[in-house]
Design a protein around this motif. Structure first.
Motif, PDB file in Angstrom:
ATOM      1  N   ARG A 170      49.106  43.787  35.026  1.00 54.08           N
ATOM      2  CA  ARG A 170      48.002  43.116  34.341  1.00 54.08           C
ATOM      3  C   ARG A 170      46.969  44.094  33.783  1.00 54.08           C
ATOM      4  NH1 ARG A 170      47.803  37.668  35.074  1.00 54.08           N
ATOM      5  NH2 ARG A 170      49.368  36.801  36.503  1.00 54.08           N
ATOM      6  N   GLY A 171      47.326  45.373  33.745  1.00 53.42           N
ATOM      7  CA  GLY A 171      46.422  46.356  33.160  1.00 53.42           C
ATOM      8  C   GLY A 171      45.249  46.719  34.041  1.00 53.42           C
ATOM      9  N   VAL A 172      45.435  46.661  35.346  1.00 53.03           N
ATOM     10  CA  VAL A 172      44.409  47.012  36.332  1.00 53.03           C
ATOM     11  C   VAL A 172      43.106  46.263  36.051  1.00 53.03           C
ATOM     12  CG1 VAL A 172      43.334  48.884  37.616  1.00 53.03           C
ATOM     13  CG2 VAL A 172      45.456  49.306  36.385  1.00 53.03           C
ATOM     14  N   PRO A 173      43.069  44.975  36.332  1.00 51.26           N
ATOM     15  CA  PRO A 173      41.828  44.214  36.117  1.00 51.26           C
ATOM     16  C   PRO A 173      40.770  44.576  37.143  1.00 51.26           C
ATOM     17  CG  PRO A 173      43.464  42.855  37.221  1.00 51.26           C
ATOM     18  CD  PRO A 173      44.152  44.148  36.887  1.00 51.26           C
ATOM     19  N   ARG A 174      39.585  44.041  36.976  1.00 51.42           N
ATOM     20  CA  ARG A 174      38.514  44.265  37.932  1.00 51.42           C
ATOM     21  C   ARG A 174      38.866  43.620  39.271  1.00 51.42           C
ATOM     22  NH1 ARG A 174      33.741  46.120  35.818  1.00 51.42           N
ATOM     23  NH2 ARG A 174      33.638  46.188  33.548  1.00 51.42           N
ATOM     24  N   ILE A 188      43.085  44.634  48.683  1.00 52.91           N
ATOM     25  CA  ILE A 188      42.774  44.546  47.245  1.00 52.91           C
ATOM     26  C   ILE A 188      41.800  45.651  46.836  1.00 52.91           C
ATOM     27  CG2 ILE A 188      41.707  43.095  45.469  1.00 52.91           C
ATOM     28  CD1 ILE A 188      42.677  40.666  47.166  1.00 52.91           C
ATOM     29  N   LYS A 189      40.780  45.855  47.656  1.00 52.75           N
ATOM     30  CA  LYS A 189      39.784  46.880  47.335  1.00 52.75           C
ATOM     31  C   LYS A 189      40.405  48.275  47.371  1.00 52.75           C
ATOM     32  CE  LYS A 189      35.064  48.301  48.456  1.00 52.75           C
ATOM     33  NZ  LYS A 189      35.327  49.738  48.347  1.00 52.75           N
ATOM     34  N   LYS A 190      41.326  48.495  48.327  1.00 51.40           N
ATOM     35  CA  LYS A 190      41.990  49.802  48.420  1.00 51.40           C
ATOM     36  C   LYS A 190      42.777  50.101  47.147  1.00 51.40           C
ATOM     37  CE  LYS A 190      45.511  50.451  51.358  1.00 51.40           C
ATOM     38  NZ  LYS A 190      46.221  50.769  52.619  1.00 51.40           N
ATOM     39  N   VAL A 191      43.457  49.097  46.621  1.00 48.18           N
ATOM     40  CA  VAL A 191      44.216  49.278  45.386  1.00 48.18           C
ATOM     41  C   VAL A 191      43.278  49.594  44.218  1.00 48.18           C
ATOM     42  CG1 VAL A 191      45.660  48.094  43.686  1.00 48.18           C
ATOM     43  CG2 VAL A 191      46.147  47.858  46.122  1.00 48.18           C
ATOM     44  N   ALA A 228      42.055  53.094  44.447  1.00 53.41           N
ATOM     45  CA  ALA A 228      43.096  54.073  44.125  1.00 53.41           C
ATOM     46  C   ALA A 228      43.254  54.221  42.614  1.00 53.41           C
ATOM     47  CB  ALA A 228      44.420  53.654  44.761  1.00 53.41           C
ATOM     48  N   TYR A 229      43.212  53.101  41.889  1.00 56.96           N
ATOM     49  CA  TYR A 229      43.330  53.183  40.426  1.00 56.96           C
ATOM     50  C   TYR A 229      42.074  53.794  39.804  1.00 56.96           C
ATOM     51  CZ  TYR A 229      47.772  50.750  39.995  1.00 56.96           C
ATOM     52  OH  TYR A 229      49.104  50.426  40.047  1.00 56.96           O
ATOM     53  N   ALA A 230      40.916  53.548  40.410  1.00 55.76           N
ATOM     54  CA  ALA A 230      39.689  54.171  39.904  1.00 55.76           C
ATOM     55  C   ALA A 230      39.756  55.691  40.074  1.00 55.76           C
ATOM     56  CB  ALA A 230      38.477  53.609  40.639  1.00 55.76           C
ATOM     57  N   THR A 231      40.305  56.139  41.213  1.00 55.80           N
ATOM     58  CA  THR A 231      40.469  57.580  41.442  1.00 55.80           C
ATOM     59  C   THR A 231      41.456  58.182  40.458  1.00 55.80           C
ATOM     60  OG1 THR A 231      39.988  57.301  43.803  1.00 55.80           O
ATOM     61  CG2 THR A 231      41.110  59.318  43.148  1.00 55.80           C
ATOM     62  N   LEU A 232      42.566  57.468  40.209  1.00 58.31           N
ATOM     63  CA  LEU A 232      43.556  57.947  39.237  1.00 58.31           C
ATOM     64  C   LEU A 232      42.931  58.084  37.852  1.00 58.31           C
ATOM     65  CD1 LEU A 232      46.445  58.627  38.363  1.00 58.31           C
ATOM     66  CD2 LEU A 232      46.859  56.179  38.096  1.00 58.31           C
ATOM     67  N   LYS A 233      42.152  57.094  37.448  1.00 57.33           N
ATOM     68  CA  LYS A 233      41.507  57.132  36.141  1.00 57.33           C
ATOM     69  C   LYS A 233      40.528  58.298  36.045  1.00 57.33           C
ATOM     70  CE  LYS A 233      40.383  53.185  34.389  1.00 57.33           C
ATOM     71  NZ  LYS A 233      39.680  51.900  34.108  1.00 57.33           N
TER      72      LYS A 233
END
Length: 386
Positions: free
Chosen positions: A40-44, A70-73, A76-81
């Motif tokens: 879903r394109g990493v939603p909020r 959910i928050k951990k995921v 993790a995507y925020a760190t990747l970005k």
């Protein structure tokens, strides 16, 4: 300031099985949430919760465990970005960056999972915890830690604690909010610290932490790993797994001892600490093949971090200086010449004839640079009154 405290859980066999199953379950569900987020394109976080929360609850996770998965995921995507934006994964189109962007983030079965005060409660007097699991609440699970760590937990623990599994042993990593000591605004001077491989740290006060023992330990560990890897038997692989991270633990212990010695001396004498800014040094230097392993196992960054947080807790000023020419400049007359550095251990000034240990000379140069940096940062910028 935030300090983490690690405690070792000591559950019986039944509870250990339940804790392990819980950790595997939450990480398996986090992988599913990561797949949904990727599709879903990493939603909020709020939007992702609408797509995943009900199924997480149906899969047996508690309300808080589902929220944390959910928050951990999302984290993790925020760190990747952030890593992509900072260029840490290479340029657009690079193999490493394409690999990171082309698939969902995956969590290991034993990866850390956060527990808040609703999922985890501490009983400090009995040294036990009560923790949520997929098999129900587990009460009176014993933990072990030092007396100082227990006191810090009792007085300063705040927020969440992470549960991790390492080599079949469970640990809780708790965050503590420790008050900072008042900063010494008027240090009587600075202790210059020269970091190296032959001598791990040399200070302008005369303290020298030789790296002979640590380098010998690393060399021995390397030879043992080579022998066990060449053998390739089941018992050899078991020994390799048993010895994993032994070198890193030993190096961290040595760095803790050295950093404590330096900070204690600065606190006792009312001085600050000056360190070289060595960021990027591994990318700047070119070495022979036999020099690469010592350089890449050099834990100067860890030692610097240990000095930084210990200085912060003690109220000791800490400054970082430019490392340029600290090993080639004479600490007596200021003359800079590459030939001043006769060899690794010897410094002989071509201008004034000053002769000293090269690391001692560099530490005095760092000491002076630290004083200059502190003065430049402290001087008034208010225009003079006409």
């Amino acid at each position: 300031m935030k300090v983490v405290v690690q405690v070792k859980l000591m559950p019986d066999a039944v509870r250990a099985s339940a804790i392990g199953a819980t950790l595997r379950a939450v990480n398996e569900r986090a992988n599913w949430v990561s797949g949904v987020a990727f599709e879903r394109g990493v939603p909020r976080e709020y939007e992702l919760r609408k797509h995943t929360y009900a199924e997480l609850k149906a899969a047996g996770l508690g309300a808080q465990a589902a929220q944390h998965a959910i928050k951990k995921v999302c984290d993790a995507y925020a760190t990747l970005k952030a890593n992509i934006r900072a260029g840490n994964l290479g340029k657009p189109g690079s193999k490493r960056r394409v690999k990171a962007e082309s698939k969902p983030i995956v969590f290991r079965p034993e990866a850390a999972h956060p527990f808040d005060d609703r999922c985890l409660s501490w009983q400090y007097d009995t040294r036990t915890v009560s923790i949520w699991s997929t098999a129900g609440r587990l009460k009176n699970v014993r933990f072990a830690c030092s007396a100082g760590a227990l006191r810090m937990l009792r007085e300063s623990r705040k927020g969440e604690s992470d549960l991790i599994e390492r080599d079949g042993v469970f640990y809780l990593i708790a965050v503590c909010e420790v008050p900072e000591a008042p900063l010494n605004e008027n240090p009587s001077g600075f202790i210059g610290v020269d970091l190296g491989i032959v001598n791990i740290a040399t200070t302008s006060t005369g303290y020298r932490a030789a790296g002979r023992g640590l380098n010998r330990h690393r060399k021995r560990q390397l030879e043992l790993r080579r022998k066990l890897q060449a053998k390739g038997t089941r018992s050899a692989k078991r020994r390799l797994k048993h010895r994993a991270r032994k070198e890193a633990r030993h190096a961290a212990n040595v760095n803790h001892i050295i950093s404590k010695k330096i900070v204690t001396t600065a606190e006792r004498t009312g001085r600050g600490i000056a360190l070289e800014d060595l960021s990027g040094i591994r990318d700047r230097v070119r070495l022979r093949k036999d020099q690469r392993a010592p350089l890449h196992s050099w834990s100067f960054h860890q030692l610097g971090r240990f000095i930084a947080y210990k200085a912060l807790r003690a109220g000791v000023p800490l400054v970082y200086v430019d490392p340029a020419h600290t090993s080639q400049q004479c600490s007596q007359c200021g003359h800079i010449d590459r030939r001043n550095r006769v060899d690794q251990a010897t410094f002989a000034c071509r201008a004034c004839g000053f002769y000293a240990n090269a690391d001692d000379n560099a530490s005095h140069n760092i000491d002076r640079k630290g004083q200059d940096v502190w003065t430049a940062g402290r001087e008034s910028r208010v225009p003079a009154t006409p």
